[in-house]
Write an enzyme that holds these catalytic residues in place. Sequence first.
Site, short mmCIF file in Angstrom:
data_model
loop_
_atom_site.label_atom_id
_atom_site.label_comp_id
_atom_site.label_asym_id
_atom_site.label_seq_id
_atom_site.Cartn_x
_atom_site.Cartn_y
_atom_site.Cartn_z
N ASP A 27 53.51 36.12 38.16
CA ASP A 27 54.61 37.06 37.91
C ASP A 27 55.28 36.69 36.58
O ASP A 27 55.90 35.63 36.47
CB ASP A 27 55.59 36.94 39.09
CG ASP A 27 56.91 37.66 38.83
OD1 ASP A 27 56.94 38.56 37.98
OD2 ASP A 27 57.90 37.32 39.52
N ASP A 35 51.83 40.47 37.96
CA ASP A 35 51.65 41.57 37.02
C ASP A 35 50.58 41.20 35.99
O ASP A 35 50.08 40.07 35.98
CB ASP A 35 52.98 41.94 36.34
CG ASP A 35 53.72 40.71 35.86
OD1 ASP A 35 53.07 39.89 35.18
OD2 ASP A 35 54.93 40.55 36.16
N ASP A 206 36.04 50.67 46.55
CA ASP A 206 36.60 50.57 47.89
C ASP A 206 35.79 51.42 48.89
O ASP A 206 35.45 52.57 48.58
CB ASP A 206 38.06 51.08 47.83
CG ASP A 206 38.87 50.74 49.05
OD1 ASP A 206 38.99 49.54 49.36
OD2 ASP A 206 39.37 51.67 49.71
N GLU A 259 25.37 53.18 32.96
CA GLU A 259 24.26 52.80 32.07
C GLU A 259 24.41 53.40 30.67
O GLU A 259 23.67 53.04 29.76
CB GLU A 259 22.92 53.27 32.66
CG GLU A 259 22.56 52.65 33.99
CD GLU A 259 22.09 51.20 33.89
OE1 GLU A 259 21.82 50.74 32.77
OE2 GLU A 259 22.05 50.53 34.94
C1 NOJ Z 1 39.44 48.19 51.83
C2 NOJ Z 1 40.49 47.42 51.10
O1 NOJ Z 1 39.97 46.17 50.74
C3 NOJ Z 1 41.68 47.33 52.02
O2 NOJ Z 1 42.65 46.43 51.53
C4 NOJ Z 1 42.23 48.71 52.21
O3 NOJ Z 1 43.27 48.65 53.16
C5 NOJ Z 1 41.17 49.68 52.72
N1 NOJ Z 1 39.90 49.52 52.04
C6 NOJ Z 1 41.61 51.10 52.53
O4 NOJ Z 1 41.61 51.44 51.18
#
Ligand code: NOJ
Length: 533
Positions: A27, A35, A206, A259
């Site tokens: 921080d 941050d 994700d 790519e």
């Molecule tokens: C996986 C992420 O690592 C997690 O932290 C999150 O809550 C879920 N996907 C939903 O985005």
Amino acid sequence: MHAMSRDAAGPWWHGVLYHVYLRSFADSDGDGVGDIRGLIARLDHLAWLGVDGIWVSPVMPSPNDDWGYDVADYCAVAPEYGSLDDVDELVAAAGERGIRVLFDLVPNHSSDRHPWFLASRSSRDDPKRDWYVWRDPKADGSPPNNWVSSFFGSAWKLDDATGQYYLHSFLEAQADLNWWNEQVRAAFDEILRFWFDRGIAGFRIDVVHKMVKDPELRDNPPASESDSFIERVWGQRELHNADQPQNHAVIRRWRTIAEQYPDPRVLVGETYLFDQRRVGAYHGRDDELHLTFNIPFLWSTFEAGAIRDVVDATTAGYPPDAWPVWNGGSHDISRFPTRWCGGDGRKIRLALMLLLTLRGTALLYYGDEIGMGDGAVDPAAARDPLGRRAPRPNAGRDPARTPMQWTAADGAGFTVPGATTWLPIGDAAACNVESQRGDPGSVLSWCWHLIALRRASTDMSGGAMRFVDGTPGGVLAWRRGERTSVALNLSDEAAVIDGVGGAVRAGTRREREGERVEGTLALDPWEGVVLYE
Ligand code: NOJ
């Protein structure tokens, strides 16, 4: 041992990656939240440690219902983390130190405060209506199907204004995008390019296996004994809401974009699947993800047999040239020094050795290098929405997200003394970077040594891997490349191993380094060595 450059050993992403949970890393302005400028100020630590790349948790503006995994603008930086200028400076400063920067991309869902969703929910006729997954209620008013949210309860939320339900695979505040919609796909092409053009070296993506849903939105079947433990918790098999064949087309499209850059960008997917063949399929024909998360390994117990089974399943399930990932922790699970090792320093050293000597990318979570365990978080003060929504409310994922422990000082070197941090700081007096850096016997010195060895040895960084069979129960041993062997005793019993020998290049009991082993190797309980013939 041959000293080889990184290039000779393989691309940079075959090396050591480090997951920076930005909120908790450093921080710079005393607001108790990590941050980008704080991260820049700590890059020297990461360069010294020897990491090749960092994955930074979401930096984009977000209402923080799920701490950044609910994005309200995909092409900006949340003011609490900094600015786009700070991102540019981060990329440049990391680049000067030979470190690539990966960002986190959250394509399955956006925040319900994202302008796209605000438009989409405004009326059934809005041009963005189809950007999300909307359906009429069933005749009795109930949700369109039986899908459950990963965060418990129905995955559908009725929107009174327009009388339809929208899909949310996670929180209600995280509305699922409709990946059948070409405009959504095109919008994400631009998002990828936006960050790639700024020098971001790739993305951790994700829940990459979830994006495309069954177009007919069919009910999921009940979970059976053969399904993953998580599906058994949810009570249903994710047959129609995850891992659809059409998902792969989206990833191939992204790979084509990646790519197009001279230093090709890298795609790392959070493949939250327990069948390694299904994970392996996300490598495609080397035209999909470069790296896939190894969730079965993450959830394995810290036992020789279980680890061997996961490693074998990984090798068998992935395409032959695919490069696996090994990590012992993340922001979503208890830290391995606590979960696997119960705080036992011998086990922590062995776990780091496992991560850094298996054939594949080692992915460290911030604090792993000092053996940082879970922080104590009062469930009543939990910040994690998952913990609050669980059947029995708990601190959820917060204990794995407490601030990095840099020093023993007030604020742990994470923030200024006296600041109130967003999550409490753990036992920084007992475990911190500063005191371990000065101690050759520390976990940090051990971690540094293993990474240095890996960088210096083509056997360890790129060599083929083959288990040595017939080792005593509780022991794992394998050969890497031409002349290197690794042996770990994951048991409370001393062990003797035949068929491995050489000079000890790394030993959890550091005093053994340099010793020559001929014929038989003796290991104490929870001891490991790297040998070089
Ligand atoms: C996986 C992420 O690592 C997690 O932290 C999150 O809550 C879920 N996907 C939903 O985005």
